[in-house]
Scaffold this motif. Structure first.
Motif, PDB file in Angstrom:
ATOM      1  N   TYR A 198       0.985  -1.211  -0.076  1.00  0.00           N
ATOM      2  CA  TYR A 198      -0.668  -0.349  -0.051  1.00  0.00           C
ATOM      3  C   TYR A 198       1.047   1.152  -0.636  1.00  0.00           C
ATOM      4  O   TYR A 198       0.384   2.447  -0.752  1.00  0.00           O
ATOM      5  CB  TYR A 198      -0.941   0.183   1.380  1.00  0.00           C
ATOM      6  CG  TYR A 198      -2.097   1.019   1.073  1.00  0.00           C
ATOM      7  CD1 TYR A 198      -2.454   1.671   0.345  1.00  0.00           C
ATOM      8  CD2 TYR A 198      -2.095   2.054   1.697  1.00  0.00           C
ATOM      9  CE1 TYR A 198      -3.409   2.138   0.877  1.00  0.00           C
ATOM     10  CE2 TYR A 198      -3.028   3.305   2.400  1.00  0.00           C
ATOM     11  CZ  TYR A 198      -3.602   3.516   1.152  1.00  0.00           C
ATOM     12  OH  TYR A 198      -4.293   3.912   1.462  1.00  0.00           O
ATOM     13  N   VAL A 199       1.909   1.114   1.013  1.00  0.00           N
ATOM     14  CA  VAL A 199       2.617   2.826   0.926  1.00  0.00           C
ATOM     15  C   VAL A 199       3.536   2.518  -0.688  1.00  0.00           C
ATOM     16  O   VAL A 199       3.451   4.029  -1.322  1.00  0.00           O
ATOM     17  CB  VAL A 199       4.444   2.401   2.205  1.00  0.00           C
ATOM     18  CG1 VAL A 199       4.742   3.456   1.703  1.00  0.00           C
ATOM     19  CG2 VAL A 199       3.271   2.476   3.078  1.00  0.00           C
ATOM     20  N   ASP A 200       3.596   1.823  -0.774  1.00  0.00           N
ATOM     21  CA  ASP A 200       4.036   1.497  -2.742  1.00  0.00           C
ATOM     22  C   ASP A 200       2.897   2.192  -3.495  1.00  0.00           C
ATOM     23  O   ASP A 200       3.307   2.915  -4.134  1.00  0.00           O
ATOM     24  CB  ASP A 200       4.093   0.661  -2.970  1.00  0.00           C
ATOM     25  CG  ASP A 200       5.507  -0.866  -2.836  1.00  0.00           C
ATOM     26  OD1 ASP A 200       6.442   0.168  -2.028  1.00  0.00           O
ATOM     27  OD2 ASP A 200       6.696  -1.777  -2.603  1.00  0.00           O
ATOM     28  N   LEU A 201       1.254   1.870  -3.299  1.00  0.00           N
ATOM     29  CA  LEU A 201       0.789   2.289  -4.176  1.00  0.00           C
ATOM     30  C   LEU A 201       0.169   3.850  -4.192  1.00  0.00           C
ATOM     31  O   LEU A 201       0.012   4.867  -4.925  1.00  0.00           O
ATOM     32  CB  LEU A 201      -0.386   1.603  -3.546  1.00  0.00           C
ATOM     33  CG  LEU A 201      -1.795   2.104  -4.580  1.00  0.00           C
ATOM     34  CD1 LEU A 201      -1.433   1.846  -6.173  1.00  0.00           C
ATOM     35  CD2 LEU A 201      -3.429   1.261  -4.244  1.00  0.00           C
ATOM     36  N   LEU A 202       0.414   4.245  -2.488  1.00  0.00           N
ATOM     37  CA  LEU A 202       0.081   5.715  -2.504  1.00  0.00           C
ATOM     38  C   LEU A 202       1.574   6.458  -3.398  1.00  0.00           C
ATOM     39  O   LEU A 202       1.318   7.782  -2.963  1.00  0.00           O
ATOM     40  CB  LEU A 202       0.374   5.945  -0.601  1.00  0.00           C
ATOM     41  CG  LEU A 202      -0.056   5.609   0.285  1.00  0.00           C
ATOM     42  CD1 LEU A 202      -0.457   5.796   1.760  1.00  0.00           C
ATOM     43  CD2 LEU A 202      -1.407   6.870  -0.037  1.00  0.00           C
ATOM     44  N   VAL A 203       2.695   6.114  -2.827  1.00  0.00           N
ATOM     45  CA  VAL A 203       4.077   6.626  -3.255  1.00  0.00           C
ATOM     46  C   VAL A 203       4.025   6.524  -4.821  1.00  0.00           C
ATOM     47  O   VAL A 203       4.455   7.525  -6.242  1.00  0.00           O
ATOM     48  CB  VAL A 203       5.559   6.671  -2.582  1.00  0.00           C
ATOM     49  CG1 VAL A 203       5.270   6.989  -1.034  1.00  0.00           C
ATOM     50  CG2 VAL A 203       5.671   5.050  -2.913  1.00  0.00           C
ATOM     51  N   GLU A 204       3.825   5.527  -5.929  1.00  0.00           N
ATOM     52  CA  GLU A 204       4.193   5.461  -6.921  1.00  0.00           C
ATOM     53  C   GLU A 204       2.836   5.854  -8.166  1.00  0.00           C
ATOM     54  O   GLU A 204       2.925   6.145  -8.906  1.00  0.00           O
ATOM     55  CB  GLU A 204       4.032   3.751  -7.057  1.00  0.00           C
ATOM     56  CG  GLU A 204       5.210   3.715  -6.795  1.00  0.00           C
ATOM     57  CD  GLU A 204       5.861   2.315  -6.606  1.00  0.00           C
ATOM     58  OE1 GLU A 204       5.199   1.829  -7.533  1.00  0.00           O
ATOM     59  OE2 GLU A 204       6.899   1.652  -6.189  1.00  0.00           O
ATOM     60  N   GLN A 205       1.802   5.789  -7.465  1.00  0.00           N
ATOM     61  CA  GLN A 205       0.409   6.097  -8.184  1.00  0.00           C
ATOM     62  C   GLN A 205      -0.228   7.108  -7.028  1.00  0.00           C
ATOM     63  O   GLN A 205      -0.150   8.306  -8.689  1.00  0.00           O
ATOM     64  CB  GLN A 205      -0.675   4.921  -8.638  1.00  0.00           C
ATOM     65  CG  GLN A 205      -1.896   5.146  -9.126  1.00  0.00           C
ATOM     66  CD  GLN A 205      -2.536   3.792  -9.775  1.00  0.00           C
ATOM     67  OE1 GLN A 205      -1.538   2.787  -9.004  1.00  0.00           O
ATOM     68  NE2 GLN A 205      -3.589   3.684 -10.415  1.00  0.00           N
ATOM     69  N   MET A 206      -0.445   7.266  -6.087  1.00  0.00           N
ATOM     70  CA  MET A 206      -1.771   8.159  -5.113  1.00  0.00           C
ATOM     71  C   MET A 206      -1.284   9.221  -5.601  1.00  0.00           C
ATOM     72  O   MET A 206      -1.974   9.869  -5.664  1.00  0.00           O
ATOM     73  CB  MET A 206      -2.141   7.474  -4.238  1.00  0.00           C
ATOM     74  CG  MET A 206      -3.438   6.630  -4.346  1.00  0.00           C
ATOM     75  SD  MET A 206      -3.546   5.524  -2.935  1.00  0.00           S
ATOM     76  CE  MET A 206      -4.613   6.473  -2.407  1.00  0.00           C
ATOM     77  N   ILE A 207      -0.126   9.497  -5.217  1.00  0.00           N
ATOM     78  CA  ILE A 207       0.269  10.979  -4.798  1.00  0.00           C
ATOM     79  C   ILE A 207       0.810  11.833  -6.548  1.00  0.00           C
ATOM     80  O   ILE A 207       0.650  13.115  -6.355  1.00  0.00           O
ATOM     81  CB  ILE A 207       1.440  11.114  -3.792  1.00  0.00           C
ATOM     82  CG1 ILE A 207       1.375  10.429  -2.554  1.00  0.00           C
ATOM     83  CG2 ILE A 207       2.126  12.802  -3.980  1.00  0.00           C
ATOM     84  CD1 ILE A 207       2.272  10.220  -1.650  1.00  0.00           C
ATOM     85  N   PRO A 208       1.583  10.996  -7.163  1.00  0.00           N
ATOM     86  CA  PRO A 208       1.720  11.281  -8.663  1.00  0.00           C
ATOM     87  C   PRO A 208       0.295  11.914  -9.175  1.00  0.00           C
ATOM     88  O   PRO A 208      -0.236  13.143  -9.967  1.00  0.00           O
ATOM     89  CB  PRO A 208       2.325  10.607  -9.395  1.00  0.00           C
ATOM     90  CG  PRO A 208       3.173   9.570  -8.186  1.00  0.00           C
ATOM     91  CD  PRO A 208       2.281   9.599  -7.126  1.00  0.00           C
ATOM     92  N   THR A 209      -0.848  11.092  -8.865  1.00  0.00           N
ATOM     93  CA  THR A 209      -2.188  11.671  -9.916  1.00  0.00           C
ATOM     94  C   THR A 209      -2.584  12.370  -9.160  1.00  0.00           C
ATOM     95  O   THR A 209      -3.448  13.118  -9.332  1.00  0.00           O
ATOM     96  CB  THR A 209      -2.974  10.318  -9.595  1.00  0.00           C
ATOM     97  OG1 THR A 209      -2.701   8.698 -10.277  1.00  0.00           O
ATOM     98  CG2 THR A 209      -4.336  10.433  -9.853  1.00  0.00           C
TER      99      THR A 209
END
Length: 423
Positions: A198-209
């Motif tokens: 989930y942390v990977d999802l946060l930094v790789e997808q959610m924050i950039p989006t």
């Protein structure tokens, strides 16, 4: 439209330099007895004595607001809130009264995850309908700017849904909403055994989006041993900084995590809560430009006894802000006057220090002090008028709302005798 507010029994201008108030300036109100404010459109044109501005405006065609017997001050800037949710968590309130702790309730799937389940099962349209009247109520006690966090979605689709609701309400309401991405609020149930994913999802997808679509101005993270570690929080924050988002942190609330010092190190705009900080953490803040945002409403509602050390922070020259922490679980209030009461009685802030914390320092905690938080020529005309003849009575009358009128960008948006007004 030109409007003159005159005479004001007490006019709190909070005029001063461009820096947050701290130490001896934390209580600097720049009060004018029998003052007046001249507004042109959405901007303050002049502030001074009623006699001076009445003379200046003699013969002009303008609207007038009589504030005789009243305190006039900047609108409250509530810099930490979670106002987008589906339903209250009153059943958990009763459980806590019966002895259950916040951590015990959360461990059984309650707390934040309770709100997450409800939000995921609610459409964007319905969430907007539920949130709008709730958010509007902030106007009734003099709040003109309100931070609004996500954090009850905890996946790509539902975090975006929350931020889109905030954007729609920003366009629809006179209250100014400031969006903050809080995808790191809890661990989603589907990632309980694989938090790293989930942390990977946060930094790789959610924050950039979120940054690319300009859905938020800030990124927040709830740092606690059973939630997000210091290392994880630093990774999240550094990613947000690279993508142009400001940093705010839920820091040292339930345990001493070190998040206060991390926020100071990373140049966070604010670190919030701070109930568990120690002298070393205060020293780190004093050496930084970070605002300490204190949230006594959550301590009060949880029935706890350790409030943030406001006096030690002020004595150490740390700028202190106050906010409601409005949320369905731990601080179900939008009343900034009540927050001031708690700050004064429980944290021993003076009424003047509390007013500063809830206006100009709150504006600094949202990077808006150049246009809101004080009444000065050229600034946005955001004001509230209280049916009281001394500002100290705002916290003194705890649990009571004496706000007569709220003005946002020069327009009356709430009158107690008429309710909410559309601009």
């Amino acid at each position: 439209m030109t409007t003159l507010i005159s005479p004001c029994t007490q006019l709190l201008t909070l005029a001063g330099d461009a820096l947050p108030r701290k130490g001896s300036t934390q209580g600097q109100l720049r009060l004018i007895e029998r003052g007046a404010v001249l507004m042109e459109g959405d901007t303050i044109q002049a502030v001074g004595s009623a006699e001076e501005l009445e003379r200046r405006c003699a013969g002009l065609s303008l609207d007038r607001i009589d504030a005789e017997g009243c305190v006039v001050m900047p609108g409250f800037v509530d810099s930490h809130a979670h106002p987008i949710f589906v339903h209250p968590r009153d059943a958990e309130y009763e459980l806590r009264i019966q002895g259950a702790t916040y951590q015990e309730i959360a461990g059984k799937g309650g707390g934040i995850l309770n709100s997450v389940r409800a939000l995921r099962n609610t459409s964007k349209e319905q969430l907007t309908r539920l949130s709008e009247p709730r958010v509007r109520k902030a106007l009734e006690s003099g709040t003109t700017t309100l931070e609004a966090k996500s954090g009850y979605g905890l996946d790509v689709e539902n975090e975006r849904k929350m931020l889109e609701v905030i954007r729609e309400l920003r366009q629809r309401l006179p209250l100014e909403l400031v969006p903050t991405f809080l995808g790191a609020h809890e661990i989603p149930p589907e990632y309980r055994s694989s938090k790293e994913t989930y942390v990977d999802l946060l930094v790789e997808q959610m924050i950039p989006t979120v940054a690319r679509q300009e859905l938020a101005e800030f990124c927040d993270c709830f740092v606690e041993p059973n939630l997000y570690s210091l290392a994880e929080a630093e990774r999240i924050c550094r990613t947000a900084i690279r993508h142009g988002l400001g940093i705010k942190l839920h820091a040292d609330q339930l345990s001493r995590s070190g998040a206060t010092r991390l926020g100071a190190q990373l140049g966070a705009v604010s670190v919030d809560h701070l109930e568990q900080i120690e002298p070393e953490d205060i020293q780190a803040l004093a050496a930084s430009q970070t605002v300490a945002t204190l949230l006594p409403g959550s301590v009060f509602h949880l029935g706890l006894h350790r409030y943030p050390p406001a006096r030690a922070l002020i004595q150490a020259q740390v700028p202190v802000a106050l906010a409601s922490d409005f949320n369905p679980g731990t601080s179900p209030t939008l009343s900034m006057p009540m927050v001031l009461s708690l700050a004064c009685t429980q944290m021993r802030m003076t009424p003047a220090e509390a007013v500063v914390a809830a206006t100009i320092n709150g504006a600094h905690a949202l990077r808006r002090a150049d246009r809101i938080g004080s009444l000065e020529p050229g600034k946005q005309a955001d004001l509230c008028i209280f049916d009281l003849d001394d500002y100290r009575q705002i916290p003194y009358f705890f649990g009571m709302n004496h706000c007569r009128m709220t003005i946002k960008k020069g327009t009356v948006v709430y009158r107690r005798d008429r309710g909410w007004q559309e601009p």
